[in-house]
Design a protein around this motif. Structure first.
Motif, PDB file in Angstrom:
ATOM      1  N   LEU A 183       0.833  -1.204   0.000  1.00 38.23           N
ATOM      2  CA  LEU A 183       0.000   0.000   0.000  1.00 38.23           C
ATOM      3  C   LEU A 183       0.868   1.256   0.000  1.00 38.23           C
ATOM      4  CD1 LEU A 183      -2.752  -0.909   2.627  1.00 38.23           C
ATOM      5  CD2 LEU A 183      -3.048  -0.776   0.144  1.00 38.23           C
ATOM      6  N   GLY A 184       0.365   2.312  -0.621  1.00 36.34           N
ATOM      7  CA  GLY A 184       1.068   3.586  -0.587  1.00 36.34           C
ATOM      8  C   GLY A 184       1.037   4.211   0.796  1.00 36.34           C
ATOM      9  N   ALA A 185       1.932   5.152   1.018  1.00 38.56           N
ATOM     10  CA  ALA A 185       2.062   5.772   2.347  1.00 38.56           C
ATOM     11  C   ALA A 185       0.764   6.440   2.796  1.00 38.56           C
ATOM     12  CB  ALA A 185       3.207   6.787   2.328  1.00 38.56           C
ATOM     13  N   ALA A 190      -4.069   6.289   6.259  1.00 37.01           N
ATOM     14  CA  ALA A 190      -5.534   6.312   6.365  1.00 37.01           C
ATOM     15  C   ALA A 190      -6.057   5.109   7.132  1.00 37.01           C
ATOM     16  CB  ALA A 190      -6.149   6.361   4.966  1.00 37.01           C
ATOM     17  N   ILE A 191      -5.501   3.942   6.870  1.00 38.55           N
ATOM     18  CA  ILE A 191      -5.934   2.736   7.582  1.00 38.55           C
ATOM     19  C   ILE A 191      -5.605   2.852   9.065  1.00 38.55           C
ATOM     20  CG2 ILE A 191      -5.453   0.278   7.888  1.00 38.55           C
ATOM     21  CD1 ILE A 191      -5.290   0.043   4.874  1.00 38.55           C
ATOM     22  N   ALA A 221       6.114   3.730  10.490  1.00 37.41           N
ATOM     23  CA  ALA A 221       6.576   4.932   9.794  1.00 37.41           C
ATOM     24  C   ALA A 221       5.415   5.884   9.550  1.00 37.41           C
ATOM     25  CB  ALA A 221       7.225   4.552   8.468  1.00 37.41           C
ATOM     26  N   SER A 222       4.204   5.336   9.504  1.00 37.30           N
ATOM     27  CA  SER A 222       3.011   6.159   9.297  1.00 37.30           C
ATOM     28  C   SER A 222       2.498   6.750  10.600  1.00 37.30           C
ATOM     29  CB  SER A 222       1.913   5.323   8.641  1.00 37.30           C
ATOM     30  OG  SER A 222       0.703   6.029   8.586  1.00 37.30           O
ATOM     31  N   SER A 226       1.462   2.799  16.106  1.00 38.80           N
ATOM     32  CA  SER A 226       0.926   1.622  15.416  1.00 38.80           C
ATOM     33  C   SER A 226       1.253   0.314  16.139  1.00 38.80           C
ATOM     34  CB  SER A 226       1.462   1.556  13.980  1.00 38.80           C
ATOM     35  OG  SER A 226       2.853   1.325  13.969  1.00 38.80           O
ATOM     36  N   GLU A 227       2.351   0.308  16.918  1.00 38.67           N
ATOM     37  CA  GLU A 227       2.673  -0.934  17.642  1.00 38.67           C
ATOM     38  C   GLU A 227       1.625  -1.240  18.707  1.00 38.67           C
ATOM     39  OE1 GLU A 227       4.524   2.408  19.947  1.00 38.67           O
ATOM     40  OE2 GLU A 227       4.452   1.824  17.820  1.00 38.67           O
TER      41      GLU A 227
END
Length: 395
Positions: A183-185, A190-191, A221-222, A226-227
């Protein structure tokens, strides 16, 4: 042995006759489904691992588990050259159709489908393609929600609305995304943003992703959190008992046995990788004359399995690489006897080149899914035993 009765099934994403060694992941997903059914907040799920370990197979099993609870589900496979909006629209449309028949208010469903149509049409509105593609949703588009053009804002609004429909029916929605690292950055961001909002709302909608080992790095990185946003499951090789079960259980159903020595030889050859277990199991079955299958049968069959892997599993990937990329991979193979990650500085030294000059080859291989950034300053093969294959080619 009769090849028509051969129970083993090596193939990309093909369901094996016995899903061995994945009980922990299946049980954990059952807990997720049950908690969401009771209105408890839960994290979305990410499966990571090398190619050939059965991520896609497991993803499909998890989807079956959701379907068995009457959830709405949809699945997509991410591609580097495709934005998320269009395939996700189709997947969510499928998921909502599965639960729409149980909703007491058809107008609510139709209103959501109108919002979904507006979201989908944004995929082509800015590219002059509106007349060439329609999302296949037979209701008028509803303006003003999930159609701003900002994928993060739109996805949050869309998934919250979808989860509200599911909550009305007393079920959930699960969206399954394979090859998620492609997927793009902007789509990854967005997800992450949508999953954050969904978890805070205890919404009955989750994303289940599968990808290569560096998927957690792509997500972090987004979003730095996220972890904590996802439940990660590393899918690895099968242990000895699970690999034996993957061979024995299908054979038992055909009244065929393996000698202990044959199982030893098969585990040594396949190294516990599910795809290899199926490949060697299939080849051995075909050469065996009778039950029990023996160590000698495995010895005779091994070249046949290796030839098939060399062409279909390794060779097809190698052929996609440019000459410079092949040189880079051969250096990786020469530097790692166990096919583990290799320092990028060591590769530059091996090739007597400046690290910066190798960046195009490295980046090209990452985009093609042949290598991944294991950690800062190191690179690994995405395909198990790929280095071994390359070393054999140069002998």
């Amino acid at each position: 042995m009769d090849p028509v009765r051969n129970p083993y099934a090596p193939g990309a994403g093909q369901r094996p006759p016995e899903l061995a060694g994945r009980t922990r992941q299946l049980d954990a997903f059952d807990v997720v489904l049950e908690r969401i059914a009771r209105g408890r907040p839960e994290r979305s799920v990410m499966l990571t691992g090398l190619r050939g370990v059965g991520k896609t197979v497991l993803l499909n099993h998890l989807r079956s588990a959701a379907i068995s609870r009457r959830w709405g589900t949809g699945k997509i496979e991410a591609r580097p050259d495709q934005e998320l909006r269009r395939p996700l629209s189709s997947a969510l449309h499928m998921a909502v159709r599965e639960i729409a028949g149980s909703h007491r208010c058809p107008d609510r469903v139709e209103e959501f489908l109108g919002t979904l149509k507006s979201f989908a049409l944004r995929a082509t509105a800015d590219k002059g393609m509106r007349e060439r593609w329609q999302p296949g949703i037979d209701v008028p588009a509803v303006k003003g929600r999930a159609d701003s053009g900002d994928i993060e804002i739109d996805l949050v609004e869309l998934l919250l609305d979808a989860s509200s429909l599911a909550r009305d029916v007393g079920v959930g929605i699960a969206l399954f995304i394979d090859e998620m690292q492609d997927l793009g950055a902007a789509d990854v961001s967005a997800i992450c943003g949508a999953c954050h909002e969904l978890s805070q709302d205890a919404a009955p909608l989750i994303v289940v992703g599968a990808g290569l080992p560096h998927l957690p790095t792509v997500l972090s990185a987004s979003r730095s959190y996220s972890e904590r946003l996802f439940s990660y499951h590393r899918i690895d090789r099968l242990d000895r008992s699970s690999a034996d079960r993957a061979l024995i259980a299908p054979a038992d159903r055909e009244d065929v046995k393996f000698s202990a020595e044959a199982l030893d030889a098969l585990y040594a050859a396949a190294d516990g990788y599910p795809y290899f277990v199926q490949a060697y199991g299939k080849a051995t079955w075909d050469v065996a004359a009778a039950s029990p299958i023996t160590e000698e049968d495995v010895r005779v069959a091994a070249p046949r399995a290796e030839e098939e892997l060399a062409v279909g599993f390794f060779g097809s990937r190698y052929e996609r690489a440019t000459p410079a990329e092949r040189e880079y991979m051969r250096a990786m193979a020469d530097l790692s006897a166990d096919d583990g990650p290799v320092a990028t500085a060591a590769i530059a030294s091996e090739l007597d080149r400046k690290p910066a000059s190798l960046s195009p080859a490295r980046d090209g291989l990452i985009k093609k899914g042949l290598i991944y950034s294991a950690e800062r300053g190191s690179i690994g093969f995405t395909v198990p035993h790929f280095g071994q294959y390359l070393r054999a080619q140069s002998d």
